[in-house]
Design a protein around this motif. Sequence first.
Motif, PDB file in Angstrom:
ATOM      1  N   PRO A  68     -69.815  29.847   8.913  1.00  0.00           N
ATOM      2  CA  PRO A  68     -70.249  28.505   7.876  1.00  0.00           C
ATOM      3  C   PRO A  68     -69.449  28.484   6.622  1.00  0.00           C
ATOM      4  N   ILE A  69     -69.187  27.341   6.496  1.00  0.00           N
ATOM      5  CA  ILE A  69     -68.475  27.099   4.971  1.00  0.00           C
ATOM      6  C   ILE A  69     -69.466  25.888   4.361  1.00  0.00           C
ATOM      7  N   ILE A  70     -69.637  26.129   3.060  1.00  0.00           N
ATOM      8  CA  ILE A  70     -70.299  25.107   2.387  1.00  0.00           C
ATOM      9  C   ILE A  70     -69.544  24.654   1.074  1.00  0.00           C
ATOM     10  N   HIS A  71     -68.909  23.612   1.185  1.00  0.00           N
ATOM     11  CA  HIS A  71     -68.003  23.176  -0.028  1.00  0.00           C
ATOM     12  C   HIS A  71     -68.919  22.606  -1.377  1.00  0.00           C
ATOM     13  N   VAL A  72     -68.334  22.716  -2.475  1.00  0.00           N
ATOM     14  CA  VAL A  72     -68.949  22.392  -3.475  1.00  0.00           C
ATOM     15  C   VAL A  72     -68.070  21.562  -4.294  1.00  0.00           C
ATOM     16  N   ARG A  73     -68.673  20.363  -4.962  1.00  0.00           N
ATOM     17  CA  ARG A  73     -67.814  19.445  -5.732  1.00  0.00           C
ATOM     18  C   ARG A  73     -68.704  19.085  -6.883  1.00  0.00           C
ATOM     19  N   HIS A  74     -67.682  19.136  -8.005  1.00  0.00           N
ATOM     20  CA  HIS A  74     -68.303  18.647  -9.272  1.00  0.00           C
ATOM     21  C   HIS A  74     -68.450  17.050  -9.393  1.00  0.00           C
ATOM     22  N   ASP A  75     -69.535  16.778  -9.545  1.00  0.00           N
ATOM     23  CA  ASP A  75     -69.768  15.176  -9.758  1.00  0.00           C
ATOM     24  C   ASP A  75     -70.438  14.996 -11.343  1.00  0.00           C
ATOM     25  N   SER A  76     -69.147  14.917 -12.205  1.00  0.00           N
ATOM     26  CA  SER A  76     -69.604  15.015 -13.552  1.00  0.00           C
ATOM     27  C   SER A  76     -70.480  13.693 -13.995  1.00  0.00           C
ATOM     28  N   ALA A  77     -71.497  13.910 -14.895  1.00  0.00           N
ATOM     29  CA  ALA A  77     -72.142  12.771 -15.481  1.00  0.00           C
ATOM     30  C   ALA A  77     -71.737  12.350 -16.962  1.00  0.00           C
ATOM     31  N   GLU A  78     -70.542  13.028 -17.115  1.00  0.00           N
ATOM     32  CA  GLU A  78     -70.054  12.623 -18.681  1.00  0.00           C
ATOM     33  C   GLU A  78     -69.180  11.643 -18.492  1.00  0.00           C
ATOM     34  N   ALA A  79     -69.176  10.698 -19.391  1.00  0.00           N
ATOM     35  CA  ALA A  79     -68.307   9.762 -19.441  1.00  0.00           C
ATOM     36  C   ALA A  79     -66.932  10.142 -19.625  1.00  0.00           C
ATOM     37  N   GLY A  80     -65.714   9.326 -18.871  1.00  0.00           N
ATOM     38  CA  GLY A  80     -64.539   9.690 -18.854  1.00  0.00           C
ATOM     39  C   GLY A  80     -63.967  11.040 -18.394  1.00  0.00           C
ATOM     40  N   SER A  81     -65.061  11.792 -17.718  1.00  0.00           N
ATOM     41  CA  SER A  81     -64.699  12.769 -17.002  1.00  0.00           C
ATOM     42  C   SER A  81     -63.525  12.797 -16.111  1.00  0.00           C
ATOM     43  N   SER A  82     -63.008  13.958 -15.883  1.00  0.00           N
ATOM     44  CA  SER A  82     -61.999  13.863 -14.676  1.00  0.00           C
ATOM     45  C   SER A  82     -62.561  13.838 -13.359  1.00  0.00           C
ATOM     46  N   PHE A  83     -63.808  14.185 -13.462  1.00  0.00           N
ATOM     47  CA  PHE A  83     -64.542  14.615 -12.183  1.00  0.00           C
ATOM     48  C   PHE A  83     -65.783  13.573 -11.605  1.00  0.00           C
ATOM     49  N   ALA A  84     -65.672  12.281 -12.569  1.00  0.00           N
ATOM     50  CA  ALA A  84     -66.755  11.257 -12.390  1.00  0.00           C
ATOM     51  C   ALA A  84     -66.700  10.818 -11.083  1.00  0.00           C
ATOM     52  N   PRO A  85     -67.741  10.643 -10.320  1.00  0.00           N
ATOM     53  CA  PRO A  85     -67.810  10.029  -9.133  1.00  0.00           C
ATOM     54  C   PRO A  85     -67.249   8.924  -8.791  1.00  0.00           C
ATOM     55  N   GLY A  86     -66.393   8.717  -7.960  1.00  0.00           N
ATOM     56  CA  GLY A  86     -65.601   7.418  -7.783  1.00  0.00           C
ATOM     57  C   GLY A  86     -64.125   7.147  -8.171  1.00  0.00           C
ATOM     58  N   THR A  87     -63.724   8.461  -8.974  1.00  0.00           N
ATOM     59  CA  THR A  87     -62.608   8.475  -9.436  1.00  0.00           C
ATOM     60  C   THR A  87     -61.627   9.256  -8.734  1.00  0.00           C
ATOM     61  N   GLY A 120     -59.873  11.795  -9.622  1.00  0.00           N
ATOM     62  CA  GLY A 120     -59.961  13.323  -9.823  1.00  0.00           C
ATOM     63  C   GLY A 120     -61.236  13.909  -9.334  1.00  0.00           C
ATOM     64  N   ASN A 121     -62.062  13.012  -8.747  1.00  0.00           N
ATOM     65  CA  ASN A 121     -63.426  13.552  -8.186  1.00  0.00           C
ATOM     66  C   ASN A 121     -63.151  14.128  -6.785  1.00  0.00           C
ATOM     67  N   ARG A 122     -62.006  13.584  -6.110  1.00  0.00           N
ATOM     68  CA  ARG A 122     -61.755  13.950  -4.666  1.00  0.00           C
ATOM     69  C   ARG A 122     -61.348  15.222  -4.690  1.00  0.00           C
ATOM     70  N   LEU A 123     -61.623  15.824  -3.371  1.00  0.00           N
ATOM     71  CA  LEU A 123     -61.132  17.227  -3.291  1.00  0.00           C
ATOM     72  C   LEU A 123     -59.712  17.302  -2.697  1.00  0.00           C
ATOM     73  N   ARG A 124     -59.129  18.359  -3.240  1.00  0.00           N
ATOM     74  CA  ARG A 124     -57.618  18.268  -3.081  1.00  0.00           C
ATOM     75  C   ARG A 124     -57.313  18.207  -1.793  1.00  0.00           C
ATOM     76  N   PRO A 125     -56.101  17.875  -1.189  1.00  0.00           N
ATOM     77  CA  PRO A 125     -55.714  17.751   0.171  1.00  0.00           C
ATOM     78  C   PRO A 125     -55.807  19.203   1.156  1.00  0.00           C
ATOM     79  N   GLY A 126     -56.560  19.311   2.156  1.00  0.00           N
ATOM     80  CA  GLY A 126     -56.423  20.429   2.874  1.00  0.00           C
ATOM     81  C   GLY A 126     -57.867  21.190   2.390  1.00  0.00           C
ATOM     82  N   PHE A 127     -58.584  20.389   1.503  1.00  0.00           N
ATOM     83  CA  PHE A 127     -59.903  21.275   1.236  1.00  0.00           C
ATOM     84  C   PHE A 127     -61.206  20.098   1.303  1.00  0.00           C
ATOM     85  N   GLU A 128     -60.903  19.215   2.202  1.00  0.00           N
ATOM     86  CA  GLU A 128     -62.038  18.175   2.532  1.00  0.00           C
ATOM     87  C   GLU A 128     -62.873  18.837   3.588  1.00  0.00           C
TER      88      GLU A 128
END
Length: 196
Positions: free
Chosen positions: A49-68, A70-78
């Motif tokens: 088993p693998i459980i992936h973790v992604r940071h969905d930032s709630a901060e305005a302008g974050s590199s990891f805001a959902p829908g941006t 930068g929020n996407r997982l890197r290629p090969g890590f989806e």
Amino acid sequence: MTLDLGRAVLLPIDMQAGFDEPRWPARWNRDLEDNGRALLALWRGKGLPIIHVRHDSAEAGSSFAPGTPGNRLRPGFEPLAGEPLVTKSVNSAFIGTDLDLRLRRLGADTVVAFGISTDMCVSTTVRMGANLGWKMVLVPDACDCFDLPDGQGGTIAARAVHDAHVATLAYEFCTVTTTAELLRLPALAGQPLPFK
């Protein structure tokens, strides 16, 4: 190293595209992606088993805001089909998520963690996992972090930041191993755990 992979869940933490944005300082680990993909291939090859973790930032302008981008997982890590994704908005993957419950339902006893960044979300997740009673394993050569200001006008090199945090985690919170050591482990002692 003694580790029964049949009861170990792999936890890739925040392997996200946003860390490549120019706003971030320099990183050190050029082998991050190759080692991370090797770990994913090992777990998938053994049906573990693998459980992936992604940071969905709630901060305005974050590199990891959902829908941006930068929020996407890197290629090969989806996540592949059947591999769950846990999303968080703070450093620890255990806060505000069902990660602990997922691990318990699997019957796991060990969590093997890697990702970005060593000193932030990886460290916080490893520390909290240990406090919750999980056997935590850290794979430092599949982690990365950044140059940091030293508060006196200088910079602490990313590798030094990484090494200090790995030493602290190893002293108190986890077992430390390498990608190569995991790849050399003998066949599973028991049956792989399926997701329930």
